[in-house]
Design a protein around this motif. Structure first.
Motif, PDB file in Angstrom:
ATOM      1  N   ALA A  27      63.930  35.976  30.718  1.00 20.86           N
ATOM      2  CA  ALA A  27      63.860  37.059  31.692  1.00 20.86           C
ATOM      3  C   ALA A  27      65.195  37.776  31.860  1.00 20.86           C
ATOM      4  CB  ALA A  27      63.381  36.528  33.036  1.00 20.86           C
ATOM      5  N   CYS A  28      66.305  37.062  31.702  1.00 16.04           N
ATOM      6  CA  CYS A  28      67.617  37.659  31.949  1.00 16.04           C
ATOM      7  C   CYS A  28      68.454  37.873  30.690  1.00 16.04           C
ATOM      8  CB  CYS A  28      68.396  36.803  32.944  1.00 16.04           C
ATOM      9  SG  CYS A  28      67.731  36.872  34.621  1.00 16.04           S
ATOM     10  N   SER A  29      67.972  37.462  29.543  1.00 15.37           N
ATOM     11  CA  SER A  29      68.798  37.553  28.338  1.00 15.37           C
ATOM     12  C   SER A  29      69.179  38.986  27.983  1.00 15.37           C
ATOM     13  CB  SER A  29      68.116  36.883  27.152  1.00 15.37           C
ATOM     14  OG  SER A  29      66.918  37.544  26.824  1.00 15.37           O
ATOM     15  N   ARG A  30      68.247  39.895  28.084  1.00 16.11           N
ATOM     16  CA  ARG A  30      68.540  41.295  27.756  1.00 16.11           C
ATOM     17  C   ARG A  30      69.530  41.896  28.756  1.00 16.11           C
ATOM     18  NH1 ARG A  30      64.056  45.204  25.466  1.00 16.11           N
ATOM     19  NH2 ARG A  30      63.968  43.340  24.222  1.00 16.11           N
ATOM     20  N   LEU A  57      69.182  45.420  37.267  1.00 20.18           N
ATOM     21  CA  LEU A  57      68.493  44.374  36.516  1.00 20.18           C
ATOM     22  C   LEU A  57      67.020  44.694  36.323  1.00 20.18           C
ATOM     23  CD1 LEU A  57      69.945  41.106  38.098  1.00 20.18           C
ATOM     24  CD2 LEU A  57      70.697  42.307  36.031  1.00 20.18           C
ATOM     25  N   SER A  58      66.485  44.161  35.250  1.00 19.94           N
ATOM     26  CA  SER A  58      65.055  44.287  35.015  1.00 19.94           C
ATOM     27  C   SER A  58      64.314  43.571  36.142  1.00 19.94           C
ATOM     28  CB  SER A  58      64.683  43.643  33.672  1.00 19.94           C
ATOM     29  OG  SER A  58      64.928  42.246  33.722  1.00 19.94           O
ATOM     30  N   GLN A  59      63.092  43.942  36.324  1.00 21.84           N
ATOM     31  CA  GLN A  59      62.284  43.322  37.378  1.00 21.84           C
ATOM     32  C   GLN A  59      62.166  41.819  37.139  1.00 21.84           C
ATOM     33  OE1 GLN A  59      58.388  45.020  37.813  1.00 21.84           O
ATOM     34  NE2 GLN A  59      57.930  43.834  39.626  1.00 21.84           N
ATOM     35  N   ALA A  60      61.988  41.408  35.895  1.00 23.16           N
ATOM     36  CA  ALA A  60      61.835  39.989  35.580  1.00 23.16           C
ATOM     37  C   ALA A  60      63.085  39.194  35.942  1.00 23.16           C
ATOM     38  CB  ALA A  60      61.503  39.812  34.101  1.00 23.16           C
ATOM     39  N   CYS A  61      64.244  39.703  35.599  1.00 26.41           N
ATOM     40  CA  CYS A  61      65.489  39.004  35.903  1.00 26.41           C
ATOM     41  C   CYS A  61      65.744  39.006  37.405  1.00 26.41           C
ATOM     42  CB  CYS A  61      66.653  39.630  35.143  1.00 26.41           C
ATOM     43  SG  CYS A  61      68.205  38.707  35.306  1.00 26.41           S
TER      44      CYS A  61
END
Length: 70
Positions: A27-30, A57-61
């Motif tokens: 979820a946070c790698s990108r 940040l992306s929603q997932a992260c």
């Protein structure tokens, strides 16, 4: 919380000091490679960097951070 990200380094080692699940890592790698490239390899620095970039940040992260009360 998050550790080795597909060959990247570590992201993030949250206050509890435990490693994240593979799903949390993914979820946070990108976001880590996008916003925190210079910090990769230093768990705490990546965590701080991601927190400093929370609005981006992306929603997932972002959900990973929220799920850990951060």
């Amino acid at each position: 919380m998050l550790a080795t990200l597909g060959g990247l380094s570590s992201v993030p080692a949250f206050a509890q000091g435990h490693m994240g699940t593979p799903q949390e890592q993914k979820a946070c790698s990108r976001d880590a490679s996008r916003f925190c490239r210079k910090e990769l390899g230093n768990d705490m620095a990546v965590q701080g960097c991601l927190q400093a970039n929370r609005a981006k940040l992306s929603q997932a992260c972002s959900k990973v951070f929220q799920s850990h009360g951060m």
